[in-house]
Enzyme design. Structure first.
Site, PDB file in Angstrom:
ATOM      1  N   THR A  24      -7.265  -3.386  20.616  1.00  0.00           N
ATOM      2  CA  THR A  24      -6.751  -4.119  19.451  1.00  0.00           C
ATOM      3  C   THR A  24      -6.075  -5.430  19.849  1.00  0.00           C
ATOM      4  OG1 THR A  24      -6.429  -2.074  18.249  1.00  0.00           O
ATOM      5  CG2 THR A  24      -5.106  -3.947  17.539  1.00  0.00           C
TER       6      THR A  24
ATOM      7  N   GLY B  40      -0.439   1.416  23.187  1.00  0.00           N
ATOM      8  CA  GLY B  40       0.383   2.572  23.542  1.00  0.00           C
ATOM      9  C   GLY B  40       0.526   2.700  25.047  1.00  0.00           C
TER      10      GLY B  40
ATOM     11  N   ARG C 251      13.158  29.050  -3.830  1.00  0.00           N
ATOM     12  CA  ARG C 251      14.044  28.341  -4.732  1.00  0.00           C
ATOM     13  C   ARG C 251      13.918  28.867  -6.153  1.00  0.00           C
ATOM     14  NH1 ARG C 251      18.236  24.673  -4.058  1.00  0.00           N
ATOM     15  NH2 ARG C 251      18.378  23.240  -5.819  1.00  0.00           N
TER      16      ARG C 251
ATOM     17  N   GLN D 299       4.416  23.040 -10.471  1.00  0.00           N
ATOM     18  CA  GLN D 299       4.547  23.186  -9.019  1.00  0.00           C
ATOM     19  C   GLN D 299       3.248  23.777  -8.430  1.00  0.00           C
ATOM     20  OE1 GLN D 299       7.216  21.941  -7.698  1.00  0.00           O
ATOM     21  NE2 GLN D 299       7.680  22.890  -5.739  1.00  0.00           N
TER      22      GLN D 299
ATOM     23  N   GLY E 208      15.765  17.551  -3.359  1.00  0.00           N
ATOM     24  CA  GLY E 208      16.780  17.017  -2.453  1.00  0.00           C
ATOM     25  C   GLY E 208      16.703  17.612  -1.057  1.00  0.00           C
TER      26      GLY E 208
ATOM     27  N   THR F 298      -4.918   4.527   9.895  1.00  0.00           N
ATOM     28  CA  THR F 298      -5.264   3.184  10.344  1.00  0.00           C
ATOM     29  C   THR F 298      -5.866   3.160  11.745  1.00  0.00           C
ATOM     30  OG1 THR F 298      -3.477   2.286   8.977  1.00  0.00           O
ATOM     31  CG2 THR F 298      -4.311   0.886  10.751  1.00  0.00           C
TER      32      THR F 298
ATOM     33  N   GLU G 130      -7.735   4.165  15.323  1.00  0.00           N
ATOM     34  CA  GLU G 130      -9.090   4.666  15.580  1.00  0.00           C
ATOM     35  C   GLU G 130     -10.025   4.338  14.407  1.00  0.00           C
ATOM     36  OE1 GLU G 130     -10.156   6.728  18.325  1.00  0.00           O
ATOM     37  OE2 GLU G 130      -8.217   6.683  19.326  1.00  0.00           O
TER      38      GLU G 130
ATOM     39  N   ASP H 264      -9.698   1.886  10.624  1.00  0.00           N
ATOM     40  CA  ASP H 264      -9.079   1.912   9.304  1.00  0.00           C
ATOM     41  C   ASP H 264      -9.924   2.765   8.350  1.00  0.00           C
ATOM     42  OD1 ASP H 264      -7.283   0.300   7.201  1.00  0.00           O
ATOM     43  OD2 ASP H 264      -9.338   0.433   6.443  1.00  0.00           O
TER      44      ASP H 264
END
Lengths: 704, 704
Positions: free
Chosen positions: A188, A237, A375, A394, A462, A483, A485, A487
């Site tokens: 790149t 990298g 929950r 949900q 939360g 993105t 390897e 896009d």
């Protein structure tokens, strides 16, 4: 949206289309004729669908299901988990600075290779499926570690093995394997992102890379140069801190080479830091790309080369070579062929990303589902509160996602298998198949996972926002999977391009590669119009019939393919092929996604059929039906527009989708348990397997 | 997907519906009759739509447009920007630890109030529009600062002003205003999230809060207690480090009070730290909720009360009071009425979130659009590369988003205005309108922005992943906007609940409040069937007619409302009202979103009409059309299912949407410039207003 409203107005749908009374009479006649030939669908199924508390839920044996899912490399994954579980000082804390994270990540990788005895490099070529299994396990410890490992073994190591020859293997294998030669993969550039992308849009446009290599026959060396700011290697990298070498992609300049005018892009091994002092070598300018949205354990850097000299032997010369006297030779006839061969060797990266992305999705879905079961929130008057997963909204957020996770599990497993097969056999058809499928699955799965991570956070309210519960770091780390390897938008265009090529082949009477040969049949069925009888069928048996589901998926792909081919031909005349492609770009992307969904469904159906345990098979079938019908419902406009699905059937599909979500909810705990990830891997307090420990772990974390 | 394919097959669409030859003949007769009465649509418009390079683009005067958008509080926003721009040591660095961020954020707030002389507190009641303008500006400096300011002035300060009486105002105003009394708002508990949510689902279910207050008539004090772990106050902003006081919500226990059996939830001022030593006061246990996904400049903590004594005067007694002898009095007759009044005073928080969310969206859209115009990638053979915004796929990602940003700008401005009006007049109808609209816009806008931030990051590829380019922190900070001040899923149910109430009113012949009175007309038109003539109209003039667009939006809302009312009635018989609500939950959420979209469009159309500058008006009209048609296309399945839109019209809408995206792209630079945010506010190197500086700023940041 209005699943059971239709029955309240009892008029045949056709009548409403003709407002004028005369028309209505004619239409009614048509309608009567029609019903005579096509008996009205049986509504008894629809009634049976109404969920009721008393209806027995499917009995899922988690162990059996898990055994079927696990695959043959579970042992090595367990070794990875155990190693990090036994070394708390190697676990990444919730809050850590970039610099500390980079050092920790390096120690994690060293520990894995040198202490835990996990040597991924040997598998990169010999047993890729095992390599990907390690990658997934390592990624769930810390995704930065997974990526750092991928840079070292798949990108830097893989480029040496796959683009080089025996001399390179002999010289570098050991050092790469044992981490004495940490390296980078420098493709790149600042002005041109993931170069892998280039190939797809226009095969003549691989000139994005501007870094140059000039051969000096006097000293038998290449000189590597960065000609301008835009050519700075960016996002590399392992470059900012740890790398000693880099595989650098650059154009071999023709002027110093005899017998060729242009050699195109090649890869070179460029030492970037002194082996002893670790100081940057002369001419190599290294900067830090700085803080990223995620993956801050990976030290991405920028590299600028000022006439850096390297021995001629450092050219990775599998597909093209320069002799002592500067003569260029290659077994491949053109720049594009050579570049395609070069990129072709790097396809494993995409396979790994698709596979690891499913691993991330599993962790997120486990946490979100378990918390949603735990929950409690509100309930009927004077009755106990119900779990938030008891709410239809949900279920709507999480159950199709759980189904997709299963679907992607089998699809990426299939991809890994055909990739391994390809590495062994080098079968030509398999090569094409792997390339298109890895591009498509990488794009489709990583986009899906990225969206899902946000949905999971939001679904957990939360407490989903507490860093300790992991959605933040999973999302930030995974985000770039869309993105790098290649896009995703570009990769999907590759898939569309392959599909169009197959389409042309078909009309030429040629053969289709394995994953695509459904197109032959469905293309024929497309050329006839949708069947208005089946378009009205709405019984549960029919909608849950794999044949209906697969037909619907494939019909859509075939139709999109045919219609985009027609449009491209038409627009090419006025806009040229580039302009026509751009004019149809949204259409092409939809086509590619549609094809990938078809492949995913086909593999899922196979996996259901192949499951030896009856109760697991029943659970998988339920999940597979939800996957299929949810996707059809999501794109109901397309099906309605061509009358592939009549209004009554559209409503039945929607209703069944909601019902299947409810059914899957009833076994959601077992389904996530079957992913078989221990608490010390998922780590989120709110996602503990034993629900009763979740809140107490969470308050303890806060210091109570 | 297949916008121009239809014209290649020249058969009337109706014919395809009848496969059998006999049917076809009948159908053709119907078709002929039909066409006789309804002349075929004019295709010339469709031809005119084909985008061509030569077609003149709209001329946008950025200054004029910006002036129209700016509103009257731009000056105070500029003062905020200037202050922070002149104090680099107060700017939040890219990487900062949680603890440092918290301290910095406190210094920022102190600087704003004490140095820059921005005193938000006086505006909370007197001039809310100005308060929200400050909040938006502060949020674009650092969203943590925006939230910390909101906690101090809107939540802690606002609760004292709005729930207390003169004695509280006299005692606390000054200290809150000048930050000598930093405070918290302690409503949420570990087991029950944002309590504001409770009201919506079931008005009888406000018992989620478990914290208790017992009156001790001997000492004239209340005793505040946390009865169990689930009742620990959680996520309390300003609690972990800086707060000296907290407004604590708890149930007044009846046993020590004469003359009442149950008093419900009330708010109390509880000092939590010593004014001098800053040590936690006796009985107040404070813990740190730790690292969050974002907003780490805000010190969220957990509070546990062990028999904490406070004077009786610390009860915020506007809606209910306890006398010296323990007698409870209230001007409101029931617990639910009192609780509704209490929550009603807090609605400003939602208004602020909706408004600030648009501010975040603007920053992201500016960065993504500018980068997409700058970034070159590929192009036709032997021609210069084109910008990535020239690609249809990139236009598809960003142009409807840009249009939505404009739409939300006007909608939230409207909300702020009616909120200010309500604060002045206390008009009953306005109160209902503000409540429902603030709930709906907060939910709709924050969900949209959250999704868009991910799309922007992905649209900017690798460079979008650099932390310096801001998408990461914007997303992480904004993420919780979807949850706090009422979970979006719950808020949308409130909207649906209000709609159903209005629906019942209508049938009782009552009046509708302002924002809803469109339902009266469109409900009538719903009760007749869609008009099959207009269902086929596909000319550009028709599709861009605000009347068509608004009718379509409102028809959908009315239809969803009517059908869900029918379903709820039906299911209530077997499932009870709670079960029926849950069975229809997805339907109800779609209804609420549909209504909010209708309101947003109506306000946008008003804003276009009211714009005095002709060129700005033309630009806004273009953007408004894209907003409207993109939304219709996104839900085309619904419109097709009821034949509100015929297949030819569906295709025309799709085609026009793509074309309008292309048109908006041509003025995208001007449209984002008109948001009038200077580079030192947007801050991302890749989003610099002067494109030529973007890359150089970016490489300089990396040290080149």
């Amino acid at each position: 949206m209005e699943s059971d409203e239709a029955n309240t107005t009892n008029r045949p749908a056709e009548v409403d289309r003709f407002p004028n009374r005369d028309h209505a009479i004619v239409a009614q006649r048509v309608q009567r004729l029609f019903l005579h030939l096509n008996p009205p669908p049986d509504f008894s199924d629809a009634v049976a669908l109404v969920p009721c508390a008393g209806r027995a839920k499917i009995d899922v044996n988690t162990d059996q299901l898990s055994k079927y899912m696990r695959g043959k490399y579970r042992d090595v994954q367990q070794r990875v988990y155990d190693y990090f579980n036994s070394r708390p000082e190697l676990q990444t804390p919730i809050e850590i600075s970039k610099d500390e994270h980079r050092e920790l990540c390096m120690r994690q990788l060293m520990g894995l290779v040198r202490e835990a005895g996990i040597k991924p490099f040997r598998y990169v070529v010999e047993d890729p499926a095992q390599y990907f299994a390690i990658l997934e396990a390592v990624g769930s410890v810390d995704m930065s570690l997974g990526i750092k490992m991928g840079v070292q073994y798949s990108l830097w190591g893989g480029s040496v093995l796959n683009l080089g020859t025996k001399k390179h293997r002999d010289k570098y294998f050991e050092g790469i394997d044992n981490m004495e030669y940490p390296g980078c993969f420098a493709m790149t550039e600042l002005h041109h992102g993931s170069f892998l992308a280039a190939l797809s849009v226009s095969r003549s446009n691989v000139q994005g890379i501007q870094t140059v290599a000039t051969f000096d026959p006097v000293k038998d060396e290449f000189i590597i140069d960065t000609p301008n700011d835009g050519a700075i290697k960016w996002w590399i990298g392992n470059a900012a801190v740890h790398g000693k070498f880099a595989t650098v992609f650059g154009l071999i300049l023709p002027n110093d080479i005899k017998g060729a005018s242009d050699m195109g892009v090649h890869a070179f091994i460029v030492p970037i830091r002194d082996m002893k002092t670790h100081i940057a070598l002369p001419g190599v300018e290294i900067h830090d790309c700085g803080h990223k949205v995620g993956l801050n354990g990976v030290d991405n850097g920028a590299l600028r080369f000022h006439s850096v000299r390297i021995p001629r032997d450092n050219l990775l010369n599998r597909f093209g070579d320069v002799s002592r006297d500067g003569k260029y030779t290659s077994s491949l006839p053109s720049i594009n062929k050579r570049f395609a061969a070069t990129l072709g060797e790097l396809v494993g990266g995409r396979v790994g990303l698709a596979y690891s992305s499913v691993g991330v999705l599993k962790i997120a879905v486990i946490i979100a589902v378990r918390y949603s079961l735990l929950r409690q929130q509100f309930g009927p008057p004077k009755q106990p509160e119900i779990s938030i997963l008891d709410y239809q909204s949900q279920q709507h957020k999480l159950m199709p996602m759980l189904a997709s996770t299963y679907a992607f599990h089998f699809a990426t497993l299939h991809l890994v298998n055909i990739y391994s097969e390809m590495k062994k056999t080098h079968d030509e058809q398999l090569v094409g198949d792997v390339h298109a499928l890895s591009a498509g699955l990488k794009a489709y799965v990583t986009s899906y996972t990225a969206k899902s991570l946000s949905i999971c956070r939001e679904a957990c309210g939360g407490h989903g926002y507490a860093a300790v519960n992991r959605f933040g770091s999973l999302r930030n780390d995974h985000d770039i999977f869309q993105t790098f390897e290649g896009d995703n938008t570009v990769l999907l265009q590759q898939v569309a391009g392959y599909l169009l090529k197959q389409y042309q082949e078909k009309f030429r009477g040629g053969t289709l590669t394995v994953t695509w040969n459904y197109l032959r049949d469905s293309m024929n069925s497309y050329l006839s119009q949708p069947n208005p009888v089946t378009a009205r069928w709405e019984g549960e048996d029919h909608l849950r019939d794999p044949k209906f589901q697969l037909d619907a998926f494939r019909y859509r792909t075939s139709r999109l393919l045919h219609s985009v081919a027609v449009r491209l031909r038409k627009h090419s005349k006025t806009l040229g092929s580039f302009g026509a492609w751009n004019r149809c770009l949204n259409h092409l992307l939809t086509l590619a996604e549609s094809h990938i969904e078809s492949v995913v469904l086909a593999k899922f159906i196979d996996a259901v059929r192949s499951c030896p345990d009856a109760s697991s098979r029943a659970a998988l079938k339920l999940v597979c039906d939800l996957y299929a019908l949810d996707r059809i419902w999501n794109d109901i406009g397309t099906y309605r527009n061509v009358d592939y699905v009549a209004p009554n059937k559209a409503k039945a599909i929607h209703k069944l989708t909601e019902y299947l979500s409810f059914q899957v909810k009833n076994v959601a705990k077992e389904l996530v348990d079957a992913f078989d990830l221990p608490d010390y891997v998922t780590r989120a307090p709110i996602g503990m397997q034993a629900a009763e420990e979740a809140y107490s772990q969470y308050t303890q974390y806060a210091g109570f």
